[in-house]
Design a protein around this motif. Structure first.
Motif, PDB file in Angstrom:
ATOM      1  N   ASP A 135       0.834  -1.206   0.000  1.00  0.00           N
ATOM      2  CA  ASP A 135       0.000   0.000   0.000  1.00  0.00           C
ATOM      3  C   ASP A 135       0.868   1.255   0.000  1.00  0.00           C
ATOM      4  O   ASP A 135       0.590   2.212  -0.717  1.00  0.00           O
ATOM      5  CB  ASP A 135      -0.925   0.044   1.218  1.00  0.00           C
ATOM      6  N   LYS A 136       1.910   1.238   0.811  1.00  0.00           N
ATOM      7  CA  LYS A 136       2.811   2.383   0.891  1.00  0.00           C
ATOM      8  C   LYS A 136       3.504   2.605  -0.461  1.00  0.00           C
ATOM      9  O   LYS A 136       3.609   3.747  -0.915  1.00  0.00           O
ATOM     10  CB  LYS A 136       3.854   2.168   1.985  1.00  0.00           C
ATOM     11  N   ALA A 137       3.915   1.526  -1.107  1.00  0.00           N
ATOM     12  CA  ALA A 137       4.574   1.643  -2.417  1.00  0.00           C
ATOM     13  C   ALA A 137       3.602   2.204  -3.457  1.00  0.00           C
ATOM     14  O   ALA A 137       3.987   3.046  -4.280  1.00  0.00           O
ATOM     15  CB  ALA A 137       5.117   0.289  -2.857  1.00  0.00           C
ATOM     16  N   ARG A 138       2.345   1.752  -3.415  1.00  0.00           N
ATOM     17  CA  ARG A 138       1.343   2.271  -4.359  1.00  0.00           C
ATOM     18  C   ARG A 138       1.076   3.752  -4.108  1.00  0.00           C
ATOM     19  O   ARG A 138       0.945   4.541  -5.048  1.00  0.00           O
ATOM     20  CB  ARG A 138       0.054   1.461  -4.283  1.00  0.00           C
ATOM     21  N   ILE A 158       1.877   9.485  -5.701  1.00  0.00           N
ATOM     22  CA  ILE A 158       2.454  10.799  -5.406  1.00  0.00           C
ATOM     23  C   ILE A 158       3.447  11.181  -6.502  1.00  0.00           C
ATOM     24  O   ILE A 158       3.399  12.302  -7.033  1.00  0.00           O
ATOM     25  CB  ILE A 158       3.146  10.805  -4.028  1.00  0.00           C
ATOM     26  N   LEU A 159       4.336  10.263  -6.843  1.00  0.00           N
ATOM     27  CA  LEU A 159       5.357  10.559  -7.854  1.00  0.00           C
ATOM     28  C   LEU A 159       4.746  10.816  -9.228  1.00  0.00           C
ATOM     29  O   LEU A 159       5.179  11.731  -9.934  1.00  0.00           O
ATOM     30  CB  LEU A 159       6.383   9.432  -7.937  1.00  0.00           C
ATOM     31  N   HIS A 215       6.811   9.206   3.112  1.00  0.00           N
ATOM     32  CA  HIS A 215       7.339   8.815   1.803  1.00  0.00           C
ATOM     33  C   HIS A 215       8.621   9.560   1.441  1.00  0.00           C
ATOM     34  O   HIS A 215       9.468   9.022   0.712  1.00  0.00           O
ATOM     35  CB  HIS A 215       6.289   9.073   0.720  1.00  0.00           C
ATOM     36  N   PHE A 216       8.743  10.799   1.884  1.00  0.00           N
ATOM     37  CA  PHE A 216       9.880  11.650   1.498  1.00  0.00           C
ATOM     38  C   PHE A 216      10.362  12.428   2.712  1.00  0.00           C
ATOM     39  O   PHE A 216       9.551  12.882   3.520  1.00  0.00           O
ATOM     40  CB  PHE A 216       9.467  12.638   0.397  1.00  0.00           C
ATOM     41  N   ALA A 270      13.352  15.800  -6.708  1.00  0.00           N
ATOM     42  CA  ALA A 270      14.337  14.978  -7.430  1.00  0.00           C
ATOM     43  C   ALA A 270      13.710  13.666  -7.897  1.00  0.00           C
ATOM     44  O   ALA A 270      13.911  13.238  -9.041  1.00  0.00           O
ATOM     45  CB  ALA A 270      15.554  14.721  -6.550  1.00  0.00           C
ATOM     46  N   ALA A 271      12.926  13.027  -7.048  1.00  0.00           N
ATOM     47  CA  ALA A 271      12.278  11.764  -7.409  1.00  0.00           C
ATOM     48  C   ALA A 271      11.210  11.979  -8.490  1.00  0.00           C
ATOM     49  O   ALA A 271      11.079  11.168  -9.418  1.00  0.00           O
ATOM     50  CB  ALA A 271      11.664  11.110  -6.171  1.00  0.00           C
TER      51      ALA A 271
END
Length: 189
Positions: free
Chosen positions: A7-10, A15-16, A50-51, A59-60
């Protein structure tokens, strides 16, 4: 109940993707964490899960935008066919690309912003510029990348200038003139 790593990765990917779209459209400085998090339906406080900072996000997101632009370019080509100067330049210096700032080449959309940004952002874009030069040198079939450097600089500059001009005919003339000049340079072997 906690969130799974998946879930966190999704969430991070959402966001990105949104941040990449926003910076290509409005520039690095226009990115607002509050607005971004609202857009992806997450809390402002959740950003820091996340950041570590806005700079890290930028940057990401820049890396995401550069990769997305390259993927779009690859998807529009036949992978079994050598990319020629003519087709590469015609695609890059087209009205469609000029008018697709949100989805087009992030180098063309963000070159000026990144030139004024911190070293981290410049370091993110640098290998993408080098890869673009290498791709154009390959299209020119050159061992020396001098013509590719000129061509890439002209293409990115022409795209940026064409996006500034409000007169569509003049904007088209910029694209056409630079496109024709690079194609002629390829013919002068």
């Amino acid at each position: 109940m906690g969130h799974s790593q998946a879930d966190k990765a999704r969430s991070r990917e959402r966001i990105l993707n949104e941040a990449a779209t926003q910076i290509r459209d409005a520039g690095l400085d226009a990115l607002s964490i509050g607005s971004l998090m609202q857009q992806v339906k997450l809390t402002h406080g959740g950003f820091y899960g996340h950041f570590a900072s806005r700079s890290e996000l930028i940057a990401a997101a820049l890396e995401q935008a550069l990769n997305a632009g390259e993927a779009t370019a690859r998807a529009s080509r036949d992978p079994d066919k050598q990319v020629g100067v003519n087709s590469l330049v015609r695609s890059y210096l087209s009205r469609t690309h000029r008018d697709s700032r949100k989805t087009g080449c992030a180098i063309g959309a963000l070159i000026s912003d990144v030139g004024r940004a911190d070293e981290q952002c410049r370091a993110v874009m640098e290998p993408h510029i080098e890869a673009f030069i290498a791709k154009v040198a390959d299209a020119f079939d050159d061992d020396d990348d001098a013509r590719a450097i000129v061509a890439v600089s002209a293409m990115v500059g022409a795209l940026a200038v064409s996006r500034v001009l409000t007169d569509p005919k003049r904007s088209d003339a910029i694209l056409r003139t630079v496109r024709d000049g690079i194609v002629a340079m390829a013919s002068d072997e």
